[in-house]
Design a protein around this motif. Structure first.
Motif, PDB file in Angstrom:
ATOM      1  N   VAL A  31       1.979   2.949 -11.624  1.00 56.00           N
ATOM      2  CA  VAL A  31       0.261   3.558 -10.960  1.00 56.00           C
ATOM      3  C   VAL A  31       0.720   3.460  -9.289  1.00 56.00           C
ATOM      4  CG1 VAL A  31       0.495   4.468 -12.973  1.00 56.00           C
ATOM      5  CG2 VAL A  31      -1.222   2.112 -12.140  1.00 56.00           C
ATOM      6  N   THR A  32       0.910   2.038  -9.116  1.00 56.09           N
ATOM      7  CA  THR A  32       0.655   1.623  -7.962  1.00 56.09           C
ATOM      8  C   THR A  32       1.487   0.158  -7.357  1.00 56.09           C
ATOM      9  OG1 THR A  32      -1.632   0.800  -5.819  1.00 56.09           O
ATOM     10  CG2 THR A  32      -1.116  -0.544  -7.695  1.00 56.09           C
ATOM     11  N   ASP A  33       1.352   0.492  -6.230  1.00 59.89           N
ATOM     12  CA  ASP A  33       2.108  -0.470  -5.793  1.00 59.89           C
ATOM     13  C   ASP A  33       1.774  -1.288  -5.033  1.00 59.89           C
ATOM     14  OD1 ASP A  33       1.965   1.060  -3.039  1.00 59.89           O
ATOM     15  OD2 ASP A  33       3.806   0.577  -2.184  1.00 59.89           O
ATOM     16  N   LYS A  34       0.239  -1.376  -5.001  1.00 56.14           N
ATOM     17  CA  LYS A  34      -0.621  -2.734  -3.855  1.00 56.14           C
ATOM     18  C   LYS A  34      -1.797  -3.689  -5.073  1.00 56.14           C
ATOM     19  CE  LYS A  34      -2.397   0.798  -0.874  1.00 56.14           C
ATOM     20  NZ  LYS A  34      -4.216   1.297  -0.455  1.00 56.14           N
ATOM     21  N   CYS A  35      -1.073  -4.545  -4.775  1.00 58.78           N
ATOM     22  CA  CYS A  35      -1.766  -5.752  -6.325  1.00 58.78           C
ATOM     23  C   CYS A  35      -2.864  -6.883  -4.752  1.00 58.78           C
ATOM     24  CB  CYS A  35      -0.447  -6.937  -5.783  1.00 58.78           C
ATOM     25  SG  CYS A  35      -1.025  -7.671  -7.446  1.00 58.78           S
ATOM     26  N   ASP A  36      -3.981  -7.217  -5.556  1.00 58.15           N
ATOM     27  CA  ASP A  36      -4.729  -8.274  -5.066  1.00 58.15           C
ATOM     28  C   ASP A  36      -4.121  -9.529  -5.219  1.00 58.15           C
ATOM     29  OD1 ASP A  36      -4.452  -8.416  -7.845  1.00 58.15           O
ATOM     30  OD2 ASP A  36      -6.812  -8.814  -8.312  1.00 58.15           O
ATOM     31  N   LEU A  37      -3.047  -9.619  -5.480  1.00 62.55           N
ATOM     32  CA  LEU A  37      -2.062 -11.167  -5.517  1.00 62.55           C
ATOM     33  C   LEU A  37      -1.511 -11.321  -4.765  1.00 62.55           C
ATOM     34  CD1 LEU A  37      -2.533 -12.290  -8.869  1.00 62.55           C
ATOM     35  CD2 LEU A  37      -4.419 -12.513  -7.519  1.00 62.55           C
ATOM     36  N   ARG A  38      -0.250 -12.011  -3.983  1.00 59.12           N
ATOM     37  CA  ARG A  38       0.514 -12.196  -2.846  1.00 59.12           C
ATOM     38  C   ARG A  38       1.972 -13.408  -3.742  1.00 59.12           C
ATOM     39  NH1 ARG A  38      -0.810  -8.468  -2.188  1.00 59.12           N
ATOM     40  NH2 ARG A  38      -2.045  -7.609   0.096  1.00 59.12           N
ATOM     41  N   CYS A  39       1.932 -12.743  -4.911  1.00 55.81           N
ATOM     42  CA  CYS A  39       3.435 -13.766  -5.547  1.00 55.81           C
ATOM     43  C   CYS A  39       4.040 -13.759  -4.903  1.00 55.81           C
ATOM     44  CB  CYS A  39       3.506 -13.822  -7.159  1.00 55.81           C
ATOM     45  SG  CYS A  39       1.527 -13.467  -7.953  1.00 55.81           S
ATOM     46  N   SER A  40       4.755 -15.761  -4.897  1.00 53.86           N
ATOM     47  CA  SER A  40       5.754 -15.854  -3.452  1.00 53.86           C
ATOM     48  C   SER A  40       6.855 -14.761  -4.171  1.00 53.86           C
ATOM     49  CB  SER A  40       5.802 -17.142  -3.468  1.00 53.86           C
ATOM     50  OG  SER A  40       6.068 -17.475  -4.393  1.00 53.86           O
ATOM     51  N   ARG A  78       5.559   1.743 -20.037  1.00 51.29           N
ATOM     52  CA  ARG A  78       4.468   1.067 -20.513  1.00 51.29           C
ATOM     53  C   ARG A  78       3.891   1.068 -18.599  1.00 51.29           C
ATOM     54  NH1 ARG A  78       3.534  -4.339 -20.802  1.00 51.29           N
ATOM     55  NH2 ARG A  78       5.262  -4.681 -22.612  1.00 51.29           N
ATOM     56  N   LEU A  79       2.712   0.775 -18.837  1.00 51.72           N
ATOM     57  CA  LEU A  79       2.544   0.957 -16.589  1.00 51.72           C
ATOM     58  C   LEU A  79       2.574  -0.225 -16.370  1.00 51.72           C
ATOM     59  CD1 LEU A  79      -1.283   3.082 -17.723  1.00 51.72           C
ATOM     60  CD2 LEU A  79       1.366   3.725 -17.544  1.00 51.72           C
ATOM     61  N   THR A  80       2.591  -0.009 -14.906  1.00 52.95           N
ATOM     62  CA  THR A  80       2.596  -1.709 -14.245  1.00 52.95           C
ATOM     63  C   THR A  80       2.604  -1.399 -12.703  1.00 52.95           C
ATOM     64  OG1 THR A  80       5.553  -1.094 -13.185  1.00 52.95           O
ATOM     65  CG2 THR A  80       5.461  -1.846 -15.535  1.00 52.95           C
ATOM     66  N   LEU A  86      -5.955  -1.619 -10.337  1.00 54.27           N
ATOM     67  CA  LEU A  86      -6.589  -0.658  -8.953  1.00 54.27           C
ATOM     68  C   LEU A  86      -6.143   0.646  -8.725  1.00 54.27           C
ATOM     69  CD1 LEU A  86      -4.840  -3.549  -6.289  1.00 54.27           C
ATOM     70  CD2 LEU A  86      -7.128  -4.328  -7.700  1.00 54.27           C
ATOM     71  N   ARG A  87      -5.599   0.574  -9.697  1.00 55.25           N
ATOM     72  CA  ARG A  87      -5.890   2.345 -10.050  1.00 55.25           C
ATOM     73  C   ARG A  87      -6.657   2.926 -10.208  1.00 55.25           C
ATOM     74  NH1 ARG A  87      -0.973   6.687  -9.244  1.00 55.25           N
ATOM     75  NH2 ARG A  87      -2.497   8.710  -8.917  1.00 55.25           N
ATOM     76  N   ARG A  88      -7.782   3.540  -9.736  1.00 51.43           N
ATOM     77  CA  ARG A  88      -8.565   4.205 -10.299  1.00 51.43           C
ATOM     78  C   ARG A  88      -8.344   4.904 -11.281  1.00 51.43           C
ATOM     79  NH1 ARG A  88     -12.266   6.841  -5.400  1.00 51.43           N
ATOM     80  NH2 ARG A  88     -12.021   4.911  -5.192  1.00 51.43           N
TER      81      ARG A  88
END
Length: 338
Positions: A31-40, A78-80, A86-88
């Motif tokens: 539902v979004t490609d944005k994330c609040d983390l930056r896993c290596s 499965r929603l990922t 972060l998707r409103r």
């Protein structure tokens, strides 16, 4: 008591069977490609190449695709992301999926940093269970892997998930040699104490970040944990995914192992991935894809949408090639949909 959304009785058509005889009954929806983390191993630090919001599938478009898959026998959604929370208004999408399809299992893959805000709403909307990415319990190690000190918010999210009623709650730990492999035992004990299922995952060489991850064969680790905790194989599936599970003899504790590198599971692969921009990816380790967004926005009918999906499934490859072409896939994990 959990509210059971009304289930519309959609017309069922022939099931989705790929050219290798595998039934596709599991759809992962980003539902979004944005994330609040930056896993290596997932997204590089400083990455800004996110999909433009106008190219995201709208909720009604996602519901149409899910409904089409459901008519062809898909029951697991499965929603990922990225990070889906972060998707409103995500609970609204969950309600729509639960109400308008024959889907019987709606799950969520998250990092849990935002879960304390939305756990109750998601559960009541129809999410059955959650998977949480958690690679460390050590704040310094977590900062190294994710680029963020998110320990407190994740712990709050896990407790909110338990209180809301999600069951099971699975913790996904990507094992990396020299990074977090020293924490495996600690993580197992934590999950056993909290009633979570721990799943150990081998790092996959997806994108430049994944290709630089410290891969580690978890086969020897599995045997050590099986011996230490006196675990026995679990015969029944626990979610329809690729994990192989082991359980304590009293049934109280469960460990799962996902081994795409050392012991692949391609012969039984039952899933495809819908990216946030409407691209269907047939395999994490191959390039085969099919664009649905242009068709949806051109006014495609339901019958034409089903036909397009069947055409896409014919592209599904027999297996990935991580071991023979480890640098082949250059897209990041967050772009594919987890």
């Amino acid at each position: 008591m959990k509210i059971q959304p009304h289930q519309r009785q959609d017309t069922v058509t022939a099931p989705l069977i790929d050219r290798f005889g595998r039934r596709v009954d599991y759809l992962r929806v980003s539902v979004t490609d944005k994330c609040d983390l930056r896993c290596s191993y997932c997204m590089p630090k400083g990455f800004r190449g996110f999909e433009e919001p106008e190219n995201w599938l709208r909720f009604d478009e996602i519901e149409r695709v899910v409904a089409a898959f459901a008519r062809m026998g898909t029951r697991r959604i499965r929603l990922t992301g990225g990070e889906p929370l972060l998707r409103r208004d995500l609970p609204r999408l969950v309600e729509g999926i639960a109400r308008h399809t024959q889907v019987t299992d709606i799950s969520l893959s998250i990092n849990a940093t935002q879960l304390f805000k939305y756990a109750d709403d998601l559960y009541l909307a129809g999410v059955n269970r959650i998977n949480v990415s958690l690679d460390s319990l050590d704040k310094a190690c977590m900062l190294k892997i994710t680029g963020s000190d998110s320990y407190a918010s994740i712990m709050a999210g896990l407790q909110a998930g338990k209180q809301a009623g999600f069951k099971p709650i699975k913790l996904n730990m990507v094992v990396m040699r020299g990074v977090n492999d020293h924490e495996i035992l600690r993580m197992a004990k934590f999950c056993f104490e909290q009633g979570f299922i721990l799943r150990l995952i081998e790092a996959m060489p997806i994108g430049h970040t994944g290709q630089n991850s410290a891969y580690m064969d978890i086969g020897p680790i599995r045997q050590q944990l099986v011996d230490q905790f006196d675990l026995v194989p679990v015969a029944s599936e626990l979610g329809g995914g690729p994990a192989r599970y082991w359980m304590s003899r009293d049934g109280a504790s469960t460990l799962g192992f996902i081994t795409p590198m050392s012991q692949h599971f391609c012969a039984s692969c039952n899933r495809v991935r819908l990216a946030v921009d409407g691209t269907l990816y047939m395999c994490l380790g191959q390039d085969e894809k099919f664009e649905l967004r242009p068709l949806l926005r051109a006014g495609i009918s339901d019958n034409e949408l089903e036909a397009a999906i069947r055409t896409a499934i014919e592209l599904k490859p027999e297996r990935h090639e991580f071991n023979t072409q480890s640098t082949k896939i250059i897209r990041f994990m967050s772009q594919t949909g987890g």
